[in-house]
Design an enzyme around this catalytic site. Sequence first.
Site, PDB file in Angstrom:
ATOM      1  N   ASN A  38       0.934  -1.194  -0.127  1.00  0.00           N
ATOM      2  CA  ASN A  38       0.093  -0.213  -0.490  1.00  0.00           C
ATOM      3  C   ASN A  38       0.772   0.995   0.036  1.00  0.00           C
ATOM      4  OD1 ASN A  38      -2.448   1.478  -0.101  1.00  0.00           O
ATOM      5  ND2 ASN A  38      -3.048   0.706   2.273  1.00  0.00           N
ATOM      6  N   HIS A 123     -14.419  -4.937  11.822  1.00  0.00           N
ATOM      7  CA  HIS A 123     -13.773  -3.463  12.190  1.00  0.00           C
ATOM      8  C   HIS A 123     -15.065  -2.763  12.581  1.00  0.00           C
ATOM      9  CE1 HIS A 123     -10.252  -5.636  10.373  1.00  0.00           C
ATOM     10  NE2 HIS A 123      -9.761  -4.385  10.295  1.00  0.00           N
ATOM     11  N   ARG A 148     -13.156  -5.426  16.262  1.00  0.00           N
ATOM     12  CA  ARG A 148     -12.711  -5.076  16.757  1.00  0.00           C
ATOM     13  C   ARG A 148     -12.555  -3.756  17.112  1.00  0.00           C
ATOM     14  NH1 ARG A 148      -7.119  -2.122  12.863  1.00  0.00           N
ATOM     15  NH2 ARG A 148      -9.288  -0.825  12.323  1.00  0.00           N
ATOM     16  N   TYR A 160      -6.615   7.702  13.756  1.00  0.00           N
ATOM     17  CA  TYR A 160      -6.432   5.545  13.194  1.00  0.00           C
ATOM     18  C   TYR A 160      -7.286   4.941  13.079  1.00  0.00           C
ATOM     19  CZ  TYR A 160      -5.843   1.067  11.562  1.00  0.00           C
ATOM     20  OH  TYR A 160      -5.552  -0.190  11.230  1.00  0.00           O
ATOM     21  N   ASP A 210      -6.513  -1.798  18.558  1.00  0.00           N
ATOM     22  CA  ASP A 210      -4.769  -1.712  16.992  1.00  0.00           C
ATOM     23  C   ASP A 210      -4.464  -0.299  18.100  1.00  0.00           C
ATOM     24  OD1 ASP A 210      -3.110  -1.392  15.307  1.00  0.00           O
ATOM     25  OD2 ASP A 210      -4.624  -1.797  13.716  1.00  0.00           O
ATOM     26  N   HIS A 212      -2.048   0.829  16.792  1.00  0.00           N
ATOM     27  CA  HIS A 212      -1.338   1.329  15.722  1.00  0.00           C
ATOM     28  C   HIS A 212       0.179   1.854  15.553  1.00  0.00           C
ATOM     29  CE1 HIS A 212      -1.374   2.351  10.821  1.00  0.00           C
ATOM     30  NE2 HIS A 212      -1.803   1.174  11.483  1.00  0.00           N
ATOM     31  N   GLU A 236      -3.546  -4.154  19.569  1.00  0.00           N
ATOM     32  CA  GLU A 236      -2.073  -4.359  18.342  1.00  0.00           C
ATOM     33  C   GLU A 236      -1.286  -3.512  18.312  1.00  0.00           C
ATOM     34  OE1 GLU A 236      -4.590  -4.966  14.734  1.00  0.00           O
ATOM     35  OE2 GLU A 236      -3.193  -4.353  13.531  1.00  0.00           O
ATOM     36  N   GLU A 262       2.382  -6.931  11.311  1.00  0.00           N
ATOM     37  CA  GLU A 262       1.684  -6.635   9.721  1.00  0.00           C
ATOM     38  C   GLU A 262       2.867  -5.626   8.951  1.00  0.00           C
ATOM     39  OE1 GLU A 262      -1.573  -4.430  11.338  1.00  0.00           O
ATOM     40  OE2 GLU A 262      -0.867  -2.775   9.581  1.00  0.00           O
ATOM     41  N   ARG A 283       1.334 -11.348  13.607  1.00  0.00           N
ATOM     42  CA  ARG A 283       0.319 -10.869  12.757  1.00  0.00           C
ATOM     43  C   ARG A 283       1.125 -11.038  10.517  1.00  0.00           C
ATOM     44  NH1 ARG A 283      -4.297  -8.559  12.173  1.00  0.00           N
ATOM     45  NH2 ARG A 283      -3.089  -6.558  11.617  1.00  0.00           N
ATOM     46  N   HIS A 312      -2.522 -10.058   8.849  1.00  0.00           N
ATOM     47  CA  HIS A 312      -3.045  -9.063   8.137  1.00  0.00           C
ATOM     48  C   HIS A 312      -4.328  -9.568   7.833  1.00  0.00           C
ATOM     49  CE1 HIS A 312      -2.013  -5.158   6.527  1.00  0.00           C
ATOM     50  NE2 HIS A 312      -3.340  -4.641   7.454  1.00  0.00           N
ATOM     51  N   ASP A 316      -5.389  -3.654   1.610  1.00  0.00           N
ATOM     52  CA  ASP A 316      -5.238  -3.427   0.721  1.00  0.00           C
ATOM     53  C   ASP A 316      -4.542  -4.754   0.146  1.00  0.00           C
ATOM     54  OD1 ASP A 316      -4.672  -2.092   3.986  1.00  0.00           O
ATOM     55  OD2 ASP A 316      -2.060  -2.767   2.961  1.00  0.00           O
ATOM     56  N   GLU A 339      -7.460 -11.466  10.407  1.00  0.00           N
ATOM     57  CA  GLU A 339      -8.600 -10.394  10.121  1.00  0.00           C
ATOM     58  C   GLU A 339      -9.039  -9.829   8.873  1.00  0.00           C
ATOM     59  OE1 GLU A 339      -6.229  -6.391   9.876  1.00  0.00           O
ATOM     60  OE2 GLU A 339      -7.267  -5.302   9.857  1.00  0.00           O
ATOM     61  N   TRP A 402       2.488   6.950  12.652  1.00  0.00           N
ATOM     62  CA  TRP A 402       0.889   6.568  11.686  1.00  0.00           C
ATOM     63  C   TRP A 402       1.335   5.068  12.177  1.00  0.00           C
ATOM     64  CZ3 TRP A 402      -2.064   4.094   8.321  1.00  0.00           C
ATOM     65  CH2 TRP A 402      -2.828   4.503   8.210  1.00  0.00           C
TER      66      TRP A 402
HETATM   67  C1  GCO Z   1      -4.749  -3.576   9.754  1.00  0.00           C
HETATM   68  C2  GCO Z   1      -3.652  -2.308   9.869  1.00  0.00           C
HETATM   69  C3  GCO Z   1      -4.749  -1.927   9.292  1.00  0.00           C
HETATM   70  C4  GCO Z   1      -3.054  -1.028   7.691  1.00  0.00           C
HETATM   71  C5  GCO Z   1      -3.273  -0.565   6.109  1.00  0.00           C
HETATM   72  C6  GCO Z   1      -1.944   0.185   5.617  1.00  0.00           C
HETATM   73  O1  GCO Z   1      -4.652  -3.291  11.582  1.00  0.00           O
HETATM   74  O2  GCO Z   1      -6.162  -3.759   9.256  1.00  0.00           O
HETATM   75  O3  GCO Z   1      -3.251  -1.395  10.337  1.00  0.00           O
HETATM   76  O4  GCO Z   1      -5.034  -0.666   9.033  1.00  0.00           O
HETATM   77  O5  GCO Z   1      -2.776   0.612   8.406  1.00  0.00           O
HETATM   78  O6  GCO Z   1      -3.421  -1.666   6.283  1.00  0.00           O
HETATM   79  O7  GCO Z   1      -2.086  -0.649   4.453  1.00  0.00           O
HETATM   80 MG    MG Z   2      -2.702  -2.875  12.481  1.00  0.00          MG
END
Ligand code: GCO
Ligand code: MG
Length: 402
Positions: A38, A123, A148, A160, A210, A212, A236, A262, A283, A312, A316, A339, A402
């Site tokens: 991505n 989600h 989640r 996020y 998450d 993140h 996560e 991930e 993940r 993951h 994407d 996921e 991020w």
């Molecule tokens: C998740 C991930 C995604 C990522 C994304 C980036 O746990 O699903 O953190 O939301 O941010 O796949 O391309």
């Molecule tokens: Mg994630």
Amino acid sequence: MSTIERAEVFVASPGRNFVTLRITTSDGVTGLGDATLNGRELAVASYLRDHVVPLLIGRDPARIEDIWQFLYRGAYWRRGPVTMTAIAAVDVALWDIKGRVAGLPVYQLLGGRSRDAVMVYAHASGTDVPSLLDDVAKFRDLGYQAIRAQTGVPGLGGSYGVRKGEVYEPANSNLPDEQPWSTEAYLDFAPTYLRAVREKFGSAFHLLHDVHHRLTPIEAARFGKSVEDLRLFWMEDPTPAENQEAFRLIRQHTTTPIATGEILNSIWDVKDLITEQLIDYVRTTVVHAGGITHLRRIFDLAALYQVRTGSHGATDLSPISLAAAVHVDLTVPNFGIQEYMPHVEQTMQVFRTNVTLENGMLDLSDEPGLGVEYDEKAAERYPYDPKYLPVARRLDGSVHDW
Ligand code: GCO
Ligand code: MG
């Protein structure tokens, strides 16, 4: 002997960008691999087209392990998301071919089912607590066993994981969208909304969250401790994972289970996390961690240390990756959770799969190979559309994870 005759790379944007590899053998058998990274799609497309495809032509497609070793060791330059995604695409396409040649679904080649179906998590998100609770209710009604929960932080635009409308798509801008972040505001608010979810819906389902990559180890430890009684399935990516040792500190302070991986690409990236039992769920995915061949190696190492899988599976990752993930998930003894985010209609016009969802569980039918078809003609209607993931900035303007 059948040989690899052609390998084509397609870049298309049916709802979002996907890079797809299609390998064709001299017997006319085709195999598909996902090569989507991505926000950096064209780097992998070029790695494949310019540096990998010429090496594949004339090789025996049945020699999956040997081709994996050739591409990995032969590159000299190790690991990294671009390399490992490109190798993954080749590896998955070759497993697809092997299944089609054998007349067997890939999961049969991997040893057959260890389970009847694969538990996924949905989600739920909202801009505030009431809208988050409504969303959780929706997924509970749809029969998901694991959810989640993410919501916006009051006063901060664009946290996020907050969906706009029906689809969550973070890579949504021609240049990175710069979003404000306050760790203090998040740490004050996130435990409150997770608690609100448990208070309203009870404990008869798995609750995930998450972080993140946004906290320091000691902040993550505090967060994990503050939600222990909510019995999270996992927190996560509590802290960026390139420093595997950082997780020791989190572990010393909290029993909230930890998931990460991930954005990691190889067994070396998760070795200490697994062997020191610093995480509970790994993940890593088929597409970003070197394909089925390498992912199984990671999952086998994890099994020795009672670390379970939790790949993951955001949108994407193309439907090819989702199908490949389900084949792996059905077979591995230490499966934890998968996921799952449904792809949009345009995506499903281009990728036809036999993956089904029922009561929050994924399964697939017994078609040979992965069970995915790529409609090249449909893909032509959706040209590549450059998009970036957002960047987070602290309130003083400095860049944050991020
Ligand atoms: C998740 C991930 C995604 C990522 C994304 C980036 O746990 O699903 O953190 O939301 O941010 O796949 O391309
Ligand atoms: Mg994630």
